[in-house]
Design a protein around this motif. Structure first.
Motif, PDB file in Angstrom:
ATOM      1  N   TRP A   1      -8.319  10.127  -6.036  1.00 16.91           N
ATOM      2  CA  TRP A   1      -7.728   9.534  -4.833  1.00 16.91           C
ATOM      3  C   TRP A   1      -7.613  10.555  -3.708  1.00 16.91           C
ATOM      4  O   TRP A   1      -6.721  10.467  -2.855  1.00 16.91           O
ATOM      5  CB  TRP A   1      -6.387   8.868  -5.177  1.00 16.91           C
TER       6      TRP A   1
ATOM      7  N   VAL B   1      -5.424  -1.154  -4.143  1.00 17.70           N
ATOM      8  CA  VAL B   1      -4.880  -0.315  -3.059  1.00 17.70           C
ATOM      9  C   VAL B   1      -3.973  -1.108  -2.111  1.00 17.70           C
ATOM     10  O   VAL B   1      -3.161  -0.519  -1.406  1.00 17.70           O
ATOM     11  CB  VAL B   1      -5.989   0.371  -2.221  1.00 17.70           C
TER      12      VAL B   1
ATOM     13  N   ARG C   1      -0.556   4.935  -9.992  1.00 18.15           N
ATOM     14  CA  ARG C   1      -0.980   3.610 -10.484  1.00 18.15           C
ATOM     15  C   ARG C   1      -2.151   3.767 -11.451  1.00 18.15           C
ATOM     16  O   ARG C   1      -2.189   3.104 -12.490  1.00 18.15           O
ATOM     17  CB  ARG C   1      -1.340   2.701  -9.298  1.00 18.15           C
ATOM     18  N   GLU C   2      -3.088   4.634 -11.120  1.00 21.44           N
ATOM     19  CA  GLU C   2      -4.218   4.828 -12.024  1.00 21.44           C
ATOM     20  C   GLU C   2      -3.758   5.428 -13.348  1.00 21.44           C
ATOM     21  O   GLU C   2      -4.264   5.058 -14.414  1.00 21.44           O
ATOM     22  CB  GLU C   2      -5.278   5.728 -11.378  1.00 21.44           C
TER      23      GLU C   2
ATOM     24  N   TYR D   1       0.476   8.343  -4.764  1.00 20.77           N
ATOM     25  CA  TYR D   1       0.905   7.036  -5.259  1.00 20.77           C
ATOM     26  C   TYR D   1      -0.227   6.236  -5.915  1.00 20.77           C
ATOM     27  O   TYR D   1      -0.026   5.693  -6.999  1.00 20.77           O
ATOM     28  CB  TYR D   1       1.619   6.252  -4.146  1.00 20.77           C
ATOM     29  N   PRO D   2      -1.409   6.155  -5.313  1.00 20.88           N
ATOM     30  CA  PRO D   2      -2.500   5.480  -6.044  1.00 20.88           C
ATOM     31  C   PRO D   2      -2.814   6.169  -7.376  1.00 20.88           C
ATOM     32  O   PRO D   2      -3.142   5.505  -8.367  1.00 20.88           O
ATOM     33  CB  PRO D   2      -3.688   5.567  -5.084  1.00 20.88           C
TER      34      PRO D   2
ATOM     35  N   VAL E   1      -6.716   0.524  -9.802  1.00 23.56           N
ATOM     36  CA  VAL E   1      -5.759   0.456  -8.701  1.00 23.56           C
ATOM     37  C   VAL E   1      -6.112  -0.666  -7.732  1.00 23.56           C
ATOM     38  O   VAL E   1      -7.263  -0.796  -7.322  1.00 23.56           O
ATOM     39  CB  VAL E   1      -5.746   1.800  -7.918  1.00 23.56           C
TER      40      VAL E   1
ATOM     41  N   PRO F   1       0.818  -1.222   0.000  1.00 23.57           N
ATOM     42  CA  PRO F   1       0.000   0.000   0.000  1.00 23.57           C
ATOM     43  C   PRO F   1       0.851   1.272   0.000  1.00 23.57           C
ATOM     44  O   PRO F   1       2.074   1.205   0.161  1.00 23.57           O
ATOM     45  CB  PRO F   1      -0.793  -0.120   1.308  1.00 23.57           C
ATOM     46  N   TRP F   2       0.205   2.408  -0.125  1.00 27.67           N
ATOM     47  CA  TRP F   2       0.932   3.678  -0.270  1.00 27.67           C
ATOM     48  C   TRP F   2       1.883   3.949   0.876  1.00 27.67           C
ATOM     49  O   TRP F   2       2.915   4.585   0.692  1.00 27.67           O
ATOM     50  CB  TRP F   2      -0.051   4.839  -0.453  1.00 27.67           C
TER      51      TRP F   2
ATOM     52  N   LEU G   1       0.301  -1.375  -4.784  1.00 29.20           N
ATOM     53  CA  LEU G   1       0.414  -0.412  -5.889  1.00 29.20           C
ATOM     54  C   LEU G   1       1.399  -0.899  -6.953  1.00 29.20           C
ATOM     55  O   LEU G   1       1.530  -0.268  -8.002  1.00 29.20           O
ATOM     56  CB  LEU G   1       0.830   0.962  -5.354  1.00 29.20           C
TER      57      LEU G   1
END
Ligand SMILES: *[C@@H]1O[C@H](CO)[C@@H](O)[C@H](O)[C@H]1NC(C)=O
Length: 218
Positions: A169, A192, A183-184, A179-180, A190, A49-50, A195
């Motif tokens: 996000w 979550v 990814r998008e 960060y998400p 994403v 995760p982030w 990532l």
């Protein structure tokens, strides 16, 4: 793309650290076609995760990051004027509400600052063009020595796309949104919990850009 002979001349003129193979054209669009352009792996493969990715407080400044990446941009065939205009364009696009370092990170990941980067085709058939390789963005394949307006149009287009991802996000000035959203930008969706789940695109995308924030240059 630069011609082979020009590329050879550029490589010959570069210090060894910069002379390693052809740069990774971000491969989300045609993973197969780009497989030969082996991505240079960042030192670490950060997953999860982030919270696992470097916090903004650990990043260098934009000026440090830009300075560190200038020679890499130059090695693509972009001129020093092009590179100065990329700097101007990033500062302009940042007024849309995106950190300058994030814009530069996407540019380095997608095109290495080659203002004449080729246009690629995404799986859904759309063209992704320009410094930030985005759908509907302008591109100037094979050209260098562009105007400020041309370079700004590419950076504004990509930053607008990323800004929408950021809003999706939570639009926070924090890794929680940044960060998400990266990814998008790469995958369109994403996971979550991870990532670095590429969801059909580039698994190391967020991890690589995160390490650009903390000083990695390729
Ligand atoms: C995240 O996904 C990547 C790519 O599939 C995988 O290599 C990695 O082990 C995963 N990490 C976690 C924490 O699930």
């Amino acid at each position: 793309m630069v011609s082979t002979s020009l590329l050879t001349a550029i490589i010959a003129a570069l210090p060894l650290a910069l002379a390693s193979p052809i740069r990774d054209m971000e491969a989300r669009d045609e993973p197969g076609a780009n497989a030969a352009l082996a991505a240079r792996a960042a030192p670490r493969f950060i997953t999860g995760p982030w919270q696992n990715f470097p916090a903004i407080s650990t990043w260098g400044t934009f000026d440090q990051m830009f300075e560190a990446n200038k020679n890499s941009m130059r090695s693509t065939g972009s001129t020093w004027d092009d590179i100065g205009r990329i700097n101007v364009a990033i500062r302009d696009a940042a007024t849309l509400g995106v950190d300058e370092r994030v814009i530069l990170g996407i540019i380095m990941q997608e095109s290495h600052g080659d203002v004449g980067v080729r246009t690629t085709t995404s799986p859904d058939g759309g063209a992704t063009a320009g410094l930030m390789q985005c759908t509907g963005c302008p591109g100037f394949p094979g050209r260098h020595g562009l105007s400020q307006a041309e370079i700004t149009s590419m950076v504004r287009g990509g930053t607008q796309h990323y800004k929408q991802n950021l809003v999706n996000w939570g639009n926070k000035w924090s890794g929680e949104s940044i960060y998400p959203a990266l990814r998008e930008y790469n995958s369109g969706s994403v996971n979550v919990n991870n990532l670095s789940d590429g969801r059909g695109a580039t698994p190391s995308y967020v991890s690589d850009i995160a390490q650009r924030f903390t000083g990695w240059v390729d």
